[in-house]
Scaffold this active site. Structure first.
Site, PDB file in Angstrom:
ATOM      1  N   SER A 177     -39.283  22.975 -54.925  1.00  0.00           N
ATOM      2  CA  SER A 177     -40.325  23.391 -55.852  1.00  0.00           C
ATOM      3  C   SER A 177     -39.777  23.411 -57.286  1.00  0.00           C
ATOM      4  O   SER A 177     -39.357  22.380 -57.797  1.00  0.00           O
ATOM      5  CB  SER A 177     -40.869  24.760 -55.431  1.00  0.00           C
ATOM      6  OG  SER A 177     -42.029  25.083 -56.156  1.00  0.00           O
TER       7      SER A 177
ATOM      8  N   ASP B  12     -49.287  19.711 -49.142  1.00  0.00           N
ATOM      9  CA  ASP B  12     -48.889  20.628 -50.221  1.00  0.00           C
ATOM     10  C   ASP B  12     -49.997  20.716 -51.273  1.00  0.00           C
ATOM     11  O   ASP B  12     -50.369  19.712 -51.869  1.00  0.00           O
ATOM     12  CB  ASP B  12     -47.588  20.122 -50.846  1.00  0.00           C
ATOM     13  CG  ASP B  12     -46.961  21.090 -51.833  1.00  0.00           C
ATOM     14  OD1 ASP B  12     -47.625  22.077 -52.202  1.00  0.00           O
ATOM     15  OD2 ASP B  12     -45.807  20.858 -52.230  1.00  0.00           O
TER      16      ASP B  12
ATOM     17  N   HIS C 281     -46.380  23.362 -48.794  1.00  0.00           N
ATOM     18  CA  HIS C 281     -45.348  23.444 -49.829  1.00  0.00           C
ATOM     19  C   HIS C 281     -44.002  23.883 -49.252  1.00  0.00           C
ATOM     20  O   HIS C 281     -42.965  23.317 -49.589  1.00  0.00           O
ATOM     21  CB  HIS C 281     -45.810  24.399 -50.931  1.00  0.00           C
ATOM     22  CG  HIS C 281     -44.926  24.390 -52.137  1.00  0.00           C
ATOM     23  ND1 HIS C 281     -44.628  23.238 -52.839  1.00  0.00           N
ATOM     24  CD2 HIS C 281     -44.248  25.385 -52.769  1.00  0.00           C
ATOM     25  CE1 HIS C 281     -43.829  23.527 -53.851  1.00  0.00           C
ATOM     26  NE2 HIS C 281     -43.573  24.821 -53.826  1.00  0.00           N
TER      27      HIS C 281
END
Length: 771
Positions: free
Chosen positions: A624, A715, A747
């Protein structure tokens, strides 16, 4: 040459060749051994009668990845607790755990005499409620989809509460499916039912907005009450339809008036933005009366809407969640993320508050809110850095009725705190000298059952005893608990025993750029290395996501695996991480891609200068925002890194802003707190230019490091197109690139098979380029 004598050509799996297949097989075997280590999810303690007198019975909810089924295997393990002496506590474990197949939620009643088990359906079947006694199933209820959908078990909206006499259970579940338009060969059907009919079909109706990542396909969370004697379910009235509810608890009963529920409500105005990992969504505590209908006739005698309307108890504060009543029912204590809501940072330093609960049960929206632990901007060295806690135990109280036990982040460690909600006194009760991380599991009266671990030590259960309480001092003695959980192979134990870790203080490189005292303070990095190697192992720089998150000094199976195959780890908590005070955290918004990148490079230079690493064998891994940093680093410092791995990385904010579930973060990350004010669903050309300049893709022409991408196709936070665009652009420039796409992952790539395949490929990738 006689072609008839040539054997069949060996085919290799996609992404493998002859050189890497042996490494793949070897690492796979070791990773499997790490994967098998269990985790404790929850724990409860009950008082029990025994031959020796009254003792305690503990029950642990444990999970373990089931790779073949691609699910978590969950089970319950029980133990009798008896204190043998002041220096020893005895846990007598049941001989075998009991697997809880198909169970979504398990919640004991306040007395411990009943156990609620909820089984959510995987299709349109009813939700199943079971009430168990100590010896048998007592009641079983099937709640049809026409009443409500699945019960929320997500840890955020999730809320299940028994009332004091254990006759009612309040809970949060999905609203029933709305009626949708029906059509047949003649067109639209008037007065259509919810049920499917022959020779017709259901239309889609209006699109309903969801709460983003992890909530795709989930309907609005709503409040219900079930009577466990009759099995009758009531939807709680008086709550605005636009309000998403969660975290419900029963208020203390007041004789002669209706019982009351306290819950958290999140408004969908002006729209629902992603809420997973995001505490910056405004919310408030509400209270609503729940009439108890003893008959059908009484139920039809509805009370006035005004009398049943939910009351906002926390209008003067922008965030209030996790309500807990003190044991005497006089205080309502709650957490607030007002620093996050007011600044736009998706996580920040929390605060703790209390209100006095009215003894007469009369609800008011003008209740005075008293600060217990305010937001801490900058702490003195060695002192409490602020509250970083997103939940409490269901029963967090010591016997004095005013001291809570909770877990919180303290720099790079998780610690256990005691908090006096009357005086505001905060004490760190877990040991401060080991660098381990501690997490409270449950309380056994004035004793604490906790789990502690480090990056090189598997978790272990600890039993904390409060001593010297009578002398106006507080001291805790922690005892080891022998446990069958967290078992791992001799090979894993041997590999871990050869590792060591330390928490490094990294001075900020240029304090003249710091606008606050907190921003100028040192940040931290956890360094994991071999005890036995003379020459430094290749270094993996590990970067957490968020960015307002933290890497803890706790055990991580995936990182322990990477350490065990021959890598040192530098796990960096750059400025902006949780646990270091609000000023340090707020120094990052508006400076993403520069301040955080420079902090990482400063930390790497720090360990190079100390001779701890080989500067020619450095790789980087992040997920991320950590992937944002990893791809920034290989572009901004291309000579520094020999390889990289990025899991669902943010690579291009300008393309992400229109499709992510948190477009507001693109603004706050790029413009600082002012981004909260200028956020719009229609970015200007100037905005898009700013987003592009803050993004890794603006440096892609300089990248040299071979990079592997692990991407979840579902995601919603960082849509898969972001990583794919960057990977394709690398390939276009001749940089060696590998992409593994997981079609059903979101995610957090945490489905057991996906998590396993990710870190197996990461291990092989880094071995290939860091020999």
């Amino acid at each position: 040459m006689d072609s008839s004598k040539v054997g069949p050509v060996k085919e290799f799996p996609v992404g493998l060749d002859e050189d890497t297949e042996e490494e793949y097989a070897s690492q796979s075997e070791l990773l499997q051994e790490f994967t098998n280590i269990s985790s404790i999810d929850k724990a409860w303690v009950f008082k029990s009668e025994s031959i020796a007198g009254i003792g305690s019975q503990a029950m642990f909810s444990v999970s373990q990845p089931n790779l073949l089924a691609n699910k978590k295997r969950k089970y319950l393990l029980s133990s009798s607790i008896s204190e043998v002496s002041n220096n020893n506590v005895n846990f007598q474990w049941s001989p075998f755990p009991v697997e809880t197949t198909g169970v979504s939620i398990t919640i004991p009643s306040p007395s411990g005499s009943k156990l609620l088990v909820i089984r959510n359906p995987e299709n349109e079947s009813p939700t199943q409620f079971e009430i168990w006694s100590s010896s048998q199933l007592e009641k079983e209820f099937q709640i049809p989809q026409s009443t409500h959908g699945s019960v929320y078990a997500d840890g955020w909206f999730e809320g299940i509460s028994w009332n004091s006499d254990e006759s009612l259970i309040a809970y949060v579940a999905e609203e029933p499916s709305p009626c949708k338009p029906s059509f047949d060969y003649q067109g639209y059907k008037k007065c259509a039912t919810k049920d499917e009919e022959c020779a017709s079909w259901k239309g889609q109706g209006d699109w309903e907005e969801e709460w983003g990542e992890c909530y795709a396909g989930k309907r609005q969370p709503a409040l219900f009450v079930i009577d466990i004697n009759s099995g009758k379910v009531h939807a709680v009235r008086g709550i605005e339809k636009s309000l998403s509810v969660g975290q419900v608890v029963w208020a203390p009963p007041v004789e002669g008036i209706d019982q009351c529920l306290v819950f958290v409500g999140w408004s969908a105005d002006p729209r629902k933005l992603g809420i997973k990992y995001c505490q910056n969504r405004p919310c408030a505590l509400y209270a609503v009366k729940v009439p108890l209908y003893k008959s059908e006739a009484a139920e039809s005698d509805l009370k006035s809407l005004e009398e049943l309307t939910a009351v906002n108890l926390t209008q003067s504060i922008s965030s209030a969640f996790v309500p807990r009543f003190s044991p005497d029912g006089k205080l309502l204590v709650f957490l607030s993320a007002k620093a996050s809501v007011d600044s736009g940072a998706h996580n920040a330093t929390n605060s703790l508050h209390r209100i006095e609960w009215p003894a007469d049960g009369k609800l008011s929206s003008s209740t005075k809110i008293i600060d217990v632990i305010p937001v801490l901007n900058c702490a003195e060295d060695g002192h409490f850095p602020g509250l970083y806690c997103s939940s409490f135990l269901s029963k967090p109280w010591l016997s004095d009725g005013c001291t809570m036990i909770l877990s919180s982040y303290w720099h790079s460690c998780q610690v256990i705190l005691s908090v006096n909600v009357l005086s505001g006194e905060v004490l760190r009760i877990s040991p401060a000298d080991s660098g381990f991380s501690w997490n409270v599991l449950t309380l056994d009266e004035d004793n604490v059952i906790a789990v502690c671990s480090s990056p090189v030590d598997v978790p272990q259960i600890k039993y904390g005893c409060l001593v010297d309480k009578a002398n106006n001092t507080t001291r805790w003695h922690w005892l080891n608990v022998s446990s069958p959980m967290f078992k791992c192979s001799e090979k894993v134990m041997s590999l871990l025993s050869n590792l060591q870790f330390g928490i490094l203080q990294i001075p900020v490189k240029d304090v003249s750029d710091c606008l606050t005292k907190g921003a100028a303070k040192s940040f931290e990095a956890i360094f994991v290395s071999s005890k036995v190697n003379d020459a430094p192992d290749p270094l993996l720089v590990v970067l957490h996501g968020g960015p307002h998150d933290v890497s803890l000094s706790s055990f991580s199976k995936s990182l322990a695996f990477l350490s065990s195959i021959g890598f040192s780890l530098l796990i960096i908590n750059y400025r902006g991480s949780l646990g270091f005070g609000e000023e340090a955290l707020q120094s990052l918004p508006g400076k993403v891609g520069s301040q955080d990148v420079n902090d990482v490079l400063t930390a790497i230079d720090h360990v190079i200068e100390r001779g701890l690493v080989n500067p020619s064998k450095i790789s980087v891994i992040g997920n991320s925002h950590g992937g944002f940093l990893a791809t920034h680093l290989i572009g901004q410092a291309p000579e520094k890194f020999v390889a990289a791995a990025a899991l669902n990385p943010v690579c291009n904010l300008s393309s992400m802003v229109g499709i992510t579930d948190i477009p507001d973060w693109c603004y706050v990350g790029s413009y600082g707190t002012n981004g909260k004010t200028i956020f719009t669903e229609a970015p200007t050309a100037e905005h898009l230019t700013q987003f592009y300049n803050k993004s890794p893709i603006s440096h892609i022409s300089k990248v040299k490091a071979p990079t592997i991408f692990l991407l979840g196709a579902q995601d919603l936070r960082v849509p898969v197109s972001n990583g794919l665009q960057y990977a394709r652009a690398l390939k276009e420039r001749g940089v060696e690139t590998k992409v593994i796409l997981f079609p059903n992952d979101i995610h957090a790539i945490k489905r057991p098979q996906s998590d396993f395949e990710s870190f197996l490929n990461i291990g092989v990738w880094f071995k290939k380029y860091c020999k």
